[in-house]
Design an enzyme around this catalytic site. Structure first.
Site, PDB file in Angstrom:
ATOM      1  NE  ARG A  89      58.286  82.925  -4.584  1.00 12.66           N
ATOM      2  CZ  ARG A  89      57.288  82.916  -5.452  1.00 12.66           C
ATOM      3  NH1 ARG A  89      56.158  83.524  -5.160  1.00 12.66           N
ATOM      4  NH2 ARG A  89      57.409  82.296  -6.612  1.00 12.66           N
ATOM      5  CB  SER A 152      67.003  79.079 -10.014  1.00 12.76           C
ATOM      6  OG  SER A 152      65.706  79.091  -9.530  1.00 12.76           O
ATOM      7  CG  ASP A 205      64.834  79.792 -12.666  1.00 14.92           C
ATOM      8  OD1 ASP A 205      65.450  79.114 -13.507  1.00 14.92           O
ATOM      9  OD2 ASP A 205      65.282  80.866 -12.208  1.00 14.92           O
TER      10      ASP A 205
HETATM   11  C1  BGC Z   1      71.198  79.354 -13.546  1.00 13.25           C
HETATM   12  C2  BGC Z   1      69.966  78.808 -14.245  1.00 13.25           C
HETATM   13  C3  BGC Z   1      68.768  79.660 -13.922  1.00 13.25           C
HETATM   14  C4  BGC Z   1      69.047  81.124 -14.232  1.00 13.25           C
HETATM   15  C5  BGC Z   1      67.876  82.035 -13.913  1.00 13.25           C
HETATM   16  C6  BGC Z   1      71.358  80.843 -13.835  1.00 13.25           C
HETATM   17  O1  BGC Z   1      72.400  81.359 -13.071  1.00 13.25           O
HETATM   18  O2  BGC Z   1      72.349  78.673 -13.965  1.00 13.25           O
HETATM   19  O3  BGC Z   1      69.736  77.469 -13.861  1.00 13.25           O
HETATM   20  O4  BGC Z   1      67.680  79.216 -14.673  1.00 13.25           O
HETATM   21  O5  BGC Z   1      70.173  81.539 -13.480  1.00 13.25           O
HETATM   22  O6  BGC Z   1      67.547  82.013 -12.564  1.00 13.25           O
END
Ligand code: BGC
Length: 466
Positions: A89, A152, A205
């Site tokens: 996004r 993320s 995130d």
């Molecule tokens: C990632 C994190 C992320 C989480 C939620 C995990 O797989 O390693 O960095 O914050 O997913 O999206």
């Protein structure tokens, strides 16, 4: 979802003795008593301390370089890119100065090519489309746009706008990125398009979710994602982070990205692994990694349920021993099917019948089959919610002093928002481990789309404090 009263939850009306015995076994494996959760929480706390002391531990406890809190009175429009596992996004976030925001965003689906090769060029093209469609592209005479980048995945941050990708998680696996600075990769791709856009902040995130919750409610201390993956970030006193070698921030605190999805991945010793979890792990793209995430988050729960279903069908305890090509294929059960099944209260469980016979193409199902299907959905969901409480309790007890006054926990993600009973069981389980006078100070709030909004806020704060 029912409470964790084993017999109640797993007694299947009309089941044969063999079917009931199998369901009782599942009950034993999936309904975790509080004592078991307490032992896991203790280990979780030990792992947090280990991650605060040194790099390279199973809980990475990554310094985010975010050392400020928004006041809620900030105003203006800021940009962000929010990269998830399937979508991207681009957002323009307008802060109204009273803790509220309005967003304008465009969603792009990651193409196969982006996922396998050209991710960063794809992201840059999406930014270009967003700006051009709105006539926002800065010309040569205008200053570049600052943008926050929500990424993320586990990144070892080296500054507020740089960080090295440690590994991919959640099904994304673009070659050539691990070990590299993801901001550099994006900034280069933006340059190749001649876009005057500067990546001002790199934000996990969970960090984004925390910051967006904090803009709205200054008592926010923890940001959590219970979605496709899971993770949390929280404000920690820098004096508690022994491994931090940088300057002491004026605020004395910093947001840490815990990367808690990796809990127990080094020795597989504490979480309640069943053969169904082990099978999933072995066939996943990241075996022996993200062990906690694989029991909690949306990407995986459907597959855990599918393994249970096939285990029962192979013993002729379900669907009269029949399966289908669809059901035999890995990942064919989406976690949203479990959500629908867990709340199907129709007399003939018609929603579940539809899932079994139409979506999964199993020829027929009896009422007992459907009741078993529903119970599996409830069991897998209940275990996820109760295990999720472990991370929350461990984080809260790390900062117990904060609970003498009201604190807010901002949470986003499909499991939290949509899985029936998840948020109630999560809160109830947390209440079993936190003294009542402290528990009453905790507010769990949905920080919808907080990850992207928070990245724009961090980009703003980063630019103002430079
Ligand atoms: C990632 C994190 C992320 C989480 C939620 C995990 O797989 O390693 O960095 O914050 O997913 O999206």
């Amino acid at each position: 979802m029912a409470s964790s009263t084993l017999n109640l939850c797993c007694t299947i009306e009309g089941a044969s003795a063999e079917q009931q015995a199998a369901m009782d076994l599942l009950g034993k494996q999936f309904l975790l008593p509080d004592e078991r959760l307490a032992a896991i929480t203790k280990e979780f706390r030990r792992r947090m301390e280990e991650g605060l002391a040194a790099d390279g531990k199973v809980l990475k406890m990554i310094p985010s370089f975010v050392t400020w809190r928004p006041k809620g009175n900030e105003t203006g429009s800021y940009f962000a890119i929010d990269l998830g596992g399937t979508n991207l996004r681009v957002l323009k976030v307008t802060l109204n100065g009273k803790g509220g925001v309005t967003t304008e965003h465009q969603k792009f689906t990651l193409t196969q090519e982006a996922k396998s090769r050209t991710l960063f060029d794809f992201i840059a093209q999406c930014v270009e489309t967003f700006l051009d469609d709105r006539n926002l592209r800065p010309t040569g005479r205008q200053p570049p746009i600052s943008i926050g980048f929500t990424f993320s995945y586990p990144v070892q941050q080296t500054s507020i706008n740089s960080g090295i990708l440690a590994q991919w998680t959640k099904g994304l696996n673009v070659p050539g990125c691990v070990g590299r600075d993801v901001v550099r990769l994006l900034q280069d791709a933006l340059l190749r398009l001649g876009l005057r856009v500067k990546v001002a902040a790199l934000v996990n995130d969970t960090v984004g979710t925390l910051l967006s919750a904090a803009y709205n409610d200054p008592s926010s201390q923890i940001g959590i994602i219970f979605g496709t993956g899971t993770n949390a970030a929280y404000y920690e006193n820098v004096s508690n982070v022994a491994k931090w070698k940088g300057a002491n921030p004026a605020s004395g605190e910093m947001v840490l990205n815990m990367e808690w999805g990796a809990f127990d991945s080094d020795d597989f010793a504490f979480l309640p692994y069943t053969p169904h979890d082990i099978k999933l792990d072995r066939k996943s793209i990241n075996p022996r990694k993200q062990a906690y995430e694989k029991m909690i988050s949306g990407l995986y729960l459907g597959e855990v349920a599918r393994n249970i279903i096939l285990w029962l069908a192979d013993q002729r305890l379900l669907f009269d021993g029949r399966s289908s090509e669809i059901l035999n294929a890995m990942w064919s059960i989406d976690t949203s099917y479990l959500s629908s099944a867990a709340i199907d209260n129709t007399p003939d469980l018609s929603e579940i019948q539809q899932i079994i016979e139409k979506t999964l193409n199993v020829p027929t199902s009896t009422m007992v089959d459907r009741r078993i299907f529903k119970t599996i959905a409830v069991l897998v969901g209940e275990r996820a919610a109760r295990l999720s409480a472990v991370g929350v309790v461990a984080t809260l007890t790390k900062r117990l002093e904060l609970l003498s006054k009201k604190i807010n926990i901002g949470i986003d993600g499909s499991m939290y928002e949509h899985f029936p009973g998840f948020k109630e069981i999560l809160a109830e389980t947390v209440s079993h481990f936190i003294p009542e006078d402290k528990f009453k100070n905790i507010n769990f709030s949905l920080a919808k789309d907080g990850s992207g909004i928070g990245a724009a806020i961090v980009a703003m704060l980063a630019t103002q404090t430079q």
